[in-house]
Design an enzyme around this catalytic site. Structure first.
Site, PDB file in Angstrom:
ATOM      1  N   TYR A   1      83.352 -46.700 118.386  1.00  0.00           N
ATOM      2  CA  TYR A   1      83.349 -47.327 119.707  1.00  0.00           C
ATOM      3  C   TYR A   1      84.683 -47.162 120.431  1.00  0.00           C
ATOM      4  CZ  TYR A   1      79.097 -49.767 118.200  1.00  0.00           C
ATOM      5  OH  TYR A   1      77.847 -50.062 117.755  1.00  0.00           O
TER       6      TYR A   1
ATOM      7  N   LYS B   1      78.981 -44.925 104.573  1.00  0.00           N
ATOM      8  CA  LYS B   1      78.152 -43.714 104.467  1.00  0.00           C
ATOM      9  C   LYS B   1      79.051 -42.638 103.852  1.00  0.00           C
ATOM     10  CE  LYS B   1      74.279 -41.494 105.438  1.00  0.00           C
ATOM     11  NZ  LYS B   1      73.046 -41.719 104.686  1.00  0.00           N
TER      12      LYS B   1
ATOM     13  N   ASP C   1      72.125 -46.747 105.014  1.00  0.00           N
ATOM     14  CA  ASP C   1      70.669 -46.601 105.141  1.00  0.00           C
ATOM     15  C   ASP C   1      69.961 -47.435 104.068  1.00  0.00           C
ATOM     16  OD1 ASP C   1      71.994 -44.810 103.474  1.00  0.00           O
ATOM     17  OD2 ASP C   1      70.601 -43.155 103.790  1.00  0.00           O
TER      18      ASP C   1
ATOM     19  N   ASP D   1      77.246 -53.623 113.683  1.00  0.00           N
ATOM     20  CA  ASP D   1      76.529 -53.959 114.916  1.00  0.00           C
ATOM     21  C   ASP D   1      75.025 -53.991 114.630  1.00  0.00           C
ATOM     22  OD1 ASP D   1      75.802 -54.325 117.529  1.00  0.00           O
ATOM     23  OD2 ASP D   1      76.681 -52.473 118.282  1.00  0.00           O
TER      24      ASP D   1
ATOM     25  N   ASP E   1      72.489 -57.641 113.550  1.00  0.00           N
ATOM     26  CA  ASP E   1      71.317 -58.035 114.340  1.00  0.00           C
ATOM     27  C   ASP E   1      70.063 -58.064 113.463  1.00  0.00           C
ATOM     28  OD1 ASP E   1      72.833 -58.176 116.638  1.00  0.00           O
ATOM     29  OD2 ASP E   1      71.349 -57.134 117.861  1.00  0.00           O
TER      30      ASP E   1
END
Ligand code: NAD
Length: 348
Positions: free
Chosen positions: A137, A187, A219, A243, A247
């Site tokens: 980001y 990852k 994942d 992020d 959620d």
């Protein structure tokens, strides 16, 4: 005396913070003082900017910040830097709030509110710690044209080791205050940024021999969160993965009106807010569930103010209020915002 900056913001923000202050006053008496300032659309309308200097100054002076929500449809056509949502981004940046803590716990009384099967949902009691100030980001980004004339977008993912170490420490410390298990999500099988992340988390683990550290690819973590969420205690991860996973985890426990969050700096000073927004569709109608903000205040007592017993009391009172059948409309009940807070106060 400990000073709380109260930034109610827009829409239901002022309704839920008002009820939360009543709960804090009951539990903490005159040990806390409160000073309020406008933020978001309310601040734009009053002062011409969503984060006026005096609001930022109060946030800096205060020991902790209780934030409602920002977002006002009247402001949707303003230039981007004047929109209400810029206030929360500005506060995170100006106050170096790099660690976002989002607990997800199923209240037993609300087992049927989850989208998961009740026996799976019943196991959820975890904390996701998301790094807030780095990752893809904040890396170099842009649009360019390839040699063959195609448009190409790019965003560079990077973390330096100091950024990983400081969020890893928050993860270990949080695990120490809970069940002593930390799962670092990355990852590393594909990304160099993640390989560094994993190496630094392992190095940092030497400072915390009492914590059981594990690693999981993102994942797999997404899959495990809905397959067997009970295996997790604390998850620490980067900005992008956090992020998405936070959620996902939060919605496994029911209404958005229940979920608190903390954003902390290096000294555990923090901004505490419900994860929901200003909900213009229900603002002013007394329909907002105040529990997410009340639970955010409990986090404030625990993480920034060293008042864990008081935090425990508030969380127990929320459970007890739900056990009596108190429910706002988002939970299928008919309690208004004040009546729901009254139920928590009665349980206290
Ligand atoms: P929202 O979270 O405000 O609302 C989503 C839905 O959930 C709505 O139907 C709303 O009525 C309901 N809801 C939210 N909080 C509730 C509560 N406490 N009790 C009962 N129901 C509740 O998200 P949105 O509608 O996408 O956004 C509205 C505004 O909020 C936008 O301007 C957005 O930018 C802003 N926003 C701000 C924050 C923040 O301040 N941190 C976060 C998210 C969205």
């Amino acid at each position: 005396m400990t000073l709380i900056a109260v930034l109610p913001g827009d829409g239901i923000g002022s309704e839920v913070t008002r009820e939360t202050i009543r709960v804090l006053e009951r539990v903490c008496g005159d040990r806390l003082s409160y000073e309020e300032a406008p933020v978001g659309g309310a601040a734009y309308k009053a002062k011409g900017h969503p984060l006026p200097p005096e609001t930022l100054d109060l946030a800096r002076r205060a020991d902790a910040i209780l934030f409602g929500a920002v977002g006002d449809p009247d402001c949707d056509r303003l230039e981007r830097h004047l929109r209400p949502e810029q206030a929360i981004l500005g506060l995170r940046k100006e106050l170096a709030l790099f660690a976002n803590l989002r607990p997800a716990k199923l209240f037993a009384e609300l087992a049927d509110a989850s989208t998961l099967r009740p026996e799976v949902a019943a196991q959820i009691d975890l904390m996701i710690i998301r790094e807030l100030n780095g990752d893809v980001y904040f890396g170099e980004k842009g649009m360019r044209t390839t040699t063959s004339g195609l448009r190409e977008g790019y965003d560079i993912m990077s973390y330096d080791e100091s950024e990983v170490r400081r969020i890893a420490r928050i993860g270990f410390e949080t695990a120490r205050a809970r069940k002593g298990r930390l799962c670092s999500v990355d990852k590393a099988n594909v990304l160099e940024t993640s390989q560094l992340w994993r190496d630094v988390v392992i190095e940092t683990a030497a400072e915390y021999p009492d914590i059981a550290l594990s690693h999981m690819y993102v994942d797999n973590a997404a899959m495990q969160l809905v397959r067997n969420p009970g295996q997790f205690d604390v998850i620490v991860t980067g900005n992008l993965f956090g992020d998405i996973l936070s959620d996902q985890a939060s919605m496994c426990v029911g209404s958005i009106g229940l979920l608190p969050s903390a954003s902390l700096d290096a000294n555990s000073k923090g901004l505490y807010e419900p994860i929901h927004g200003s909900a213009p569709d229900i603002a002013g109608k007394g329909l907002a569930n105040p529990l997410a903000t009340i639970l955010s205040a409990a986090m404030m007592l625990r993480y920034s103010l060293g008042m864990a017993p008081e935090a425990d009391r508030i969380e127990a009172a929320v459970s007890a209020a739900l056990a009596t059948g108190a429910r706002t409309a988002d939970l299928g009940g008919s309690f208004n915002t004040t009546a729901m807070a009254d139920a928590v106060l009665a349980a206290l």
